[in-house]
Enzyme design. Sequence first.
Site, PDB file in Angstrom:
ATOM      1  N   ARG A  40       0.827  -1.213   0.000  1.00 22.98           N
ATOM      2  CA  ARG A  40       0.000   0.000   0.000  1.00 22.98           C
ATOM      3  C   ARG A  40       0.861   1.262   0.000  1.00 22.98           C
ATOM      4  NH1 ARG A  40      -5.136  -1.724   3.933  1.00 22.98           N
ATOM      5  NH2 ARG A  40      -6.256  -2.823   2.262  1.00 22.98           N
ATOM      6  N   LYS A  80     -20.125 -17.840  -1.213  1.00 23.95           N
ATOM      7  CA  LYS A  80     -21.566 -17.671  -1.047  1.00 23.95           C
ATOM      8  C   LYS A  80     -22.182 -16.727  -2.072  1.00 23.95           C
ATOM      9  CE  LYS A  80     -21.553 -18.534   3.958  1.00 23.95           C
ATOM     10  NZ  LYS A  80     -21.944 -17.991   5.284  1.00 23.95           N
ATOM     11  N   GLY A 110      -9.847  -9.337  -1.600  1.00 28.27           N
ATOM     12  CA  GLY A 110      -8.780  -9.990  -0.837  1.00 28.27           C
ATOM     13  C   GLY A 110      -8.425 -11.384  -1.295  1.00 28.27           C
ATOM     14  N   GLY A 134     -13.531  -3.656   0.502  1.00 31.38           N
ATOM     15  CA  GLY A 134     -14.926  -3.229   0.488  1.00 31.38           C
ATOM     16  C   GLY A 134     -15.237  -2.231  -0.610  1.00 31.38           C
TER      17      GLY A 134
END
Length: 397
Positions: A37, A198, A355, A378
């Site tokens: 980062r 999922k 991720g 996110g």
Amino acid sequence: MNSFRTIDDVDVAGRRVLVRVDLNVPVRDGEVTDLTRIERIAPTIRELSDLGGQVIMLAHFGRPKGERKSDLSLKPVAGAVEKVIGRPVAFVGDCVGDKAEAAADALSNGDILLFENTRFHAGEEKNDPRLAKEMARIGDLYVNDAFSCAHRAHVSTEGLTHHLPSVAGRCMQAELEALEGALADPERPAAALVGGAKVSTKLDVLTNLMSKVDLLIIGGAMANTFLLAKGVEIGTSLAEPDLVATAQKILAEAETRNCRIILPVDAVVADKLEQGADAAIVAVDAVPADRMILDVGPKSIAAVVAELENCRTLMWNGPMGAFEFPPFDKATVAVAQAAARLTKAGTLNSVAGGGDTVAALNHAGVADDFSYVSTAGGAFLEWIEGKSLPGVAALSN
């Protein structure tokens, strides 16, 4: 022309530039263990310094919830930033108030300063307009270079834009250009590969992507729910039976939108999920009742690769199988390597994020060969869900 403003649209020289960066990096025993980062934001910081700006970095670290916590100070990170940037980086133990203002007053053109964890102030996450006004008073210009935090309407990501001229940094610019190129106006045929465990966590992703791409490849355990929706018996495989009706609706809607959905035709099965487990390859309609699907099979891999050979754009989010446990990594590795090969050949614009996705591409050894790999979590997911990100919307032309 970009839909957002960048450093090219402002004069930096002699101005105090508040730069929102992502320094929420892993630290062990006072040492940063992953510089990714920091490396991403380094070009922006160097450029602003070279342009004669007085550079002041804003960042959060962990979740101090408005309290000062010594173990969540950015002070240990300042040294790592200095090493990566290759220039002196001063540090001050606050982001507003007398200490912060005095440190800013001492800056000369080209100097670089890191403020303390913005989340040490409770008003940061509440987007408190009073804190925003106090922080903005220190700067002349605001640059957001933290796409990974842009889905949060906090003081340092959105509140400051109400008080200062605001533009995107180079890392933010690269991210937005990559995502807009892959989804807003992709070169066609365009494909999306969506994997993971999922369906419930990817419903909005699937719904949005159907209207953006020509081909939707579904892998991972979430494919099992779609197989159930088509009446296929999947043994003891992980699935969400309560979402079968939803999967059927997605399949029907995709057809009306002329978006082809690709599901596995064969699978790698085993009686347990562990490295080196005894595995077998079967057709998806021949999964033994006492076994579970843990990866897609060679026919499915070949079919996906053949589709990608004809595509010009690929958006990837989620692995094809349980890649953390060989031999159930073969599909993820094979498809990732094929996408990387096509990217290097100049026939495919490949954009990936999330991720698990980053970990999977690193496992396949091809993360550096994709057109763009997002380190955002996110924010990346919300973008491909079609949501407006507060930190991005504030930079729009």
